[in-house]
Motif scaffolding. Structure first.
Motif, short mmCIF file in Angstrom:
data_model
loop_
_atom_site.label_atom_id
_atom_site.label_comp_id
_atom_site.label_asym_id
_atom_site.label_seq_id
_atom_site.Cartn_x
_atom_site.Cartn_y
_atom_site.Cartn_z
N ALA A 222 0.92 -1.21 -0.03
CA ALA A 222 -0.18 -0.06 0.06
C ALA A 222 0.86 1.37 0.14
O ALA A 222 0.60 2.34 -0.69
N ALA A 223 1.85 1.14 0.72
CA ALA A 223 2.75 2.42 0.87
C ALA A 223 3.38 2.52 -0.55
O ALA A 223 3.42 3.79 -1.09
N ARG A 224 3.63 1.64 -1.25
CA ARG A 224 4.37 1.56 -2.58
C ARG A 224 3.24 2.51 -3.49
O ARG A 224 3.73 3.32 -4.58
N ILE A 225 2.03 1.96 -3.50
CA ILE A 225 1.06 2.57 -4.49
C ILE A 225 0.84 4.08 -3.98
O ILE A 225 0.59 4.93 -4.77
N ALA A 226 0.84 4.44 -2.65
CA ALA A 226 0.84 5.61 -2.17
C ALA A 226 1.69 6.52 -2.76
O ALA A 226 1.85 7.66 -3.30
N ALA A 227 3.13 6.03 -2.70
CA ALA A 227 4.36 6.71 -3.15
C ALA A 227 3.95 6.99 -4.79
O ALA A 227 4.45 8.07 -4.99
N GLN A 228 3.51 6.25 -5.36
CA GLN A 228 3.49 6.30 -7.04
C GLN A 228 2.65 7.34 -6.92
O GLN A 228 2.75 8.43 -8.01
N ARG A 229 1.58 7.76 -6.22
CA ARG A 229 0.93 9.12 -6.38
C ARG A 229 1.25 9.97 -5.71
O ARG A 229 0.71 11.24 -5.92
N LEU A 230 2.63 10.14 -5.43
CA LEU A 230 3.28 11.47 -4.96
C LEU A 230 3.82 12.27 -6.10
O LEU A 230 4.34 13.19 -6.29
N SER A 231 3.74 11.47 -7.47
CA SER A 231 4.36 12.01 -8.52
C SER A 231 3.52 13.18 -9.09
O SER A 231 2.40 13.01 -9.29
N ASN A 232 4.05 14.31 -9.30
CA ASN A 232 3.53 15.51 -9.59
C ASN A 232 2.68 15.23 -11.20
O ASN A 232 1.52 15.50 -11.11
N ASP A 233 3.18 14.42 -12.07
CA ASP A 233 2.66 14.05 -13.14
C ASP A 233 1.09 13.27 -13.13
O ASP A 233 0.49 13.49 -14.02
N TYR A 234 1.56 12.60 -12.08
CA TYR A 234 0.07 11.67 -12.11
C TYR A 234 -0.89 12.42 -11.80
O TYR A 234 -1.86 12.34 -12.30
N TRP A 235 -1.07 13.76 -11.00
CA TRP A 235 -2.02 14.57 -10.79
C TRP A 235 -2.21 15.40 -11.96
O TRP A 235 -3.21 15.80 -12.26
N LEU A 236 -1.32 16.06 -12.58
CA LEU A 236 -1.27 16.73 -13.74
C LEU A 236 -2.12 16.42 -14.85
O LEU A 236 -2.88 17.10 -15.39
N LYS A 237 -2.07 15.04 -15.24
CA LYS A 237 -2.58 14.60 -16.29
C LYS A 237 -4.08 14.29 -16.12
O LYS A 237 -4.90 14.09 -16.88
N ARG A 238 -4.58 14.22 -14.69
CA ARG A 238 -6.11 14.36 -14.54
C ARG A 238 -6.78 15.51 -14.89
O ARG A 238 -7.95 15.56 -14.88
N TYR A 239 -6.36 16.65 -15.23
CA TYR A 239 -6.99 18.00 -15.23
C TYR A 239 -6.85 18.50 -16.81
O TYR A 239 -5.84 18.36 -17.32
N ASP A 240 -7.98 19.16 -17.07
CA ASP A 240 -7.93 19.89 -18.50
C ASP A 240 -7.48 21.42 -18.10
O ASP A 240 -8.53 22.25 -18.24
N PHE A 241 -6.34 21.63 -18.06
CA PHE A 241 -5.98 23.16 -17.81
C PHE A 241 -6.16 23.95 -19.05
O PHE A 241 -6.18 25.08 -18.91
N GLU A 242 -5.97 23.29 -20.05
CA GLU A 242 -6.20 24.16 -21.44
C GLU A 242 -7.46 24.68 -21.57
O GLU A 242 -7.70 26.05 -21.85
N THR A 243 -8.56 23.90 -21.58
CA THR A 243 -9.88 24.21 -21.65
C THR A 243 -10.16 25.58 -20.44
O THR A 243 -10.71 26.60 -20.69
N ALA A 244 -9.60 25.22 -19.22
CA ALA A 244 -9.74 26.02 -18.14
C ALA A 244 -8.95 27.43 -18.56
O ALA A 244 -9.82 28.33 -18.07
N MET A 245 -7.91 27.32 -18.80
CA MET A 245 -7.33 28.68 -19.34
C MET A 245 -8.07 29.67 -20.28
O MET A 245 -8.09 30.75 -20.32
N GLY A 246 -8.54 28.82 -21.18
CA GLY A 246 -9.60 29.50 -22.08
C GLY A 246 -10.77 30.09 -21.54
O GLY A 246 -10.92 31.43 -21.87
N ARG A 247 -11.41 29.44 -20.57
CA ARG A 247 -12.54 30.09 -19.60
C ARG A 247 -12.02 31.34 -18.92
O ARG A 247 -12.71 32.22 -18.96
N VAL A 248 -10.91 31.11 -18.32
CA VAL A 248 -10.38 32.20 -17.56
C VAL A 248 -9.90 33.63 -18.23
O VAL A 248 -10.44 34.57 -17.74
N LYS A 249 -9.14 33.35 -19.57
CA LYS A 249 -9.01 34.48 -20.29
C LYS A 249 -10.24 35.08 -20.80
O LYS A 249 -10.28 36.35 -20.72
N ALA A 250 -11.52 34.27 -21.03
CA ALA A 250 -12.51 34.83 -21.47
C ALA A 250 -13.04 35.67 -20.53
O ALA A 250 -13.42 36.90 -20.61
#
Length: 361
Positions: A222-250
């Protein structure tokens, strides 16, 4: 006169007059399949059109077609929000893939569905790769023993103090739940002692004696699985930042953005929009904002926030949204807020100017 919208994709007035359900089903499946192939390249306007069309089609077709639509949308990073929420609230055959996998669904969506639907929907939610304490509290409180076991066995499910207590209490005569708890890597010593005090011999072996597989027990796994989720990339790929930036710029071009915009997006649990707004307010670029609002080291974020003059209460809320909701222990979050209050605004602005200069180079 019909008020159904017509688009380049679908003439809804003609479709409403056509009683051929098979044609509707085929059309809905074709549009969903087309979107799944083009989702990453869609503009904001195209995304809105797809959302309107798919949502309306989902109300005009049979279960089989809605199931197909849900499967097409479930694994997409960019997906039409209104349609995803509608299908996730459908019967379980339609909802399951979205409840299990869609990153478009926010905590408030999952909580609403967990509270209003039955255990089939709750089990699907419990299978998600990542679950916040807010969601697991509802699942553990409203779900059956099967739901509680699924939550306890999910290493990506964060448990609150109340959640752990409820699961320990429920596990008294439930060896399967005891085993699931014994396999977690986030139980404190007091929780492990409490579990061991009434657990079966099989569970005690799991807790203290190892399982015999590769010389490792469930806790290191379980600790190894939790450690995998400490990766920044793991979290960044979960979100649609491009569309969000378009909304905020508007928004910035129209009514403008300020700290109130951040607070509104926090309240709506829109992490990608929060990051986009923060990047514009801090003039640091989206890439920097993305990484600085995910990493365990919160200092770069705190310095930008102080340079922007954000209130301590806003910073406290920002530290509890998105990945930080899962990655920052409460004690670390409190220390970060305390540090923020001691930061000098002038020094923060000077340091931020230096960072901008390096980034520009």
């Amino acid at each position: 006169m019909s008020n159904l919208p017509n688009t380049e994709l679908v003439n809804f007035e003609a479709l409403a007059r056509d009683g051929d359900m098979s044609r509707r089903n085929e059309l809905a499946q074709n549009v969903a399949a087309l979107f799944s192939l083009t989702s990453e390249s869609c503009s904001d306007e195209q995304m809105r059109i797809y959302d309107s069309v798919l949502h309306r089609l989902s109300e005009m077709v049979e279960t089989q077609a809605r199931e197909f639509m849900a499967r097409q949308l479930a694994s997409l990073r960019r997906a039409p929000e209104q349609t995803v929420r509608r299908l996730a609230d459908d019967e379980i055959g339609v909802a399951r893939p979205l409840l299990e996998r869609s990153t478009v669904l926010r905590d408030r969506d999952l909580v609403q569905i967990a509270e209003s639907k039955g255990d089939d929907h709750r089990l699907a939610i419990a299978a998600r790769e990542v679950l916040s304490k807010l969601v697991t509290d509802v699942l553990v409180k409203t779900g059956s023993a099967g739901v509680q076991r699924a939550v306890a066995a999910n290493e990506g499910a964060s448990l609150s103090r109340a959640g752990v207590d409820r699961l320990l209490e429920a596990s008294g005569l439930d060896e399967e739940l005891q085993l699931a708890l014994a396999g977690r890597g986030d139980l404190g010593e007091a929780d492990i002692a409490a579990l061991a005090s009434f657990a079966s011999e099989r569970v005690r072996v799991r807790l203290f004696g190892g399982t015999g597989k590769d010389g490792e027990d469930g806790l290191p796994k379980a600790a190894r699985i939790a450690a995998q989720r400490l990766s920044n990339d793991y979290w960044l790929k979960r979100y649609d930042f491009e569309t969000a930036m378009g909304r905020v710029k508007a928004l910035a071009r129209g009514e403008g953005i300020d700290e109130g915009t951040l607070l509104r997006f926090i309240d709506e649990d829109r992490f990608a929009e929060v990051v986009a707004t923060f990047s514009i307010l801090g003039d640091i670029g989206l890439e920097e904002a993305m990484h600085w609002m995910v990493r365990i080291d919160t200092d770069p974020f705190l310095i930008v926030a102080r340079a922007c003059g954000l209130a301590s209460e806003t910073v406290q809320k920002l530290l509890a949204i998105g990945p930080w909701r899962y990655r920052l222990p409460d004690e670390q979050r409190e220390r970060a807020v305390t540090r923020y209050r001691t930061l000098n605004a002038k020094s923060a602005r000077l340091l931020l100017d230096q960072w901008r200069g390096r980034i520009a180079c």
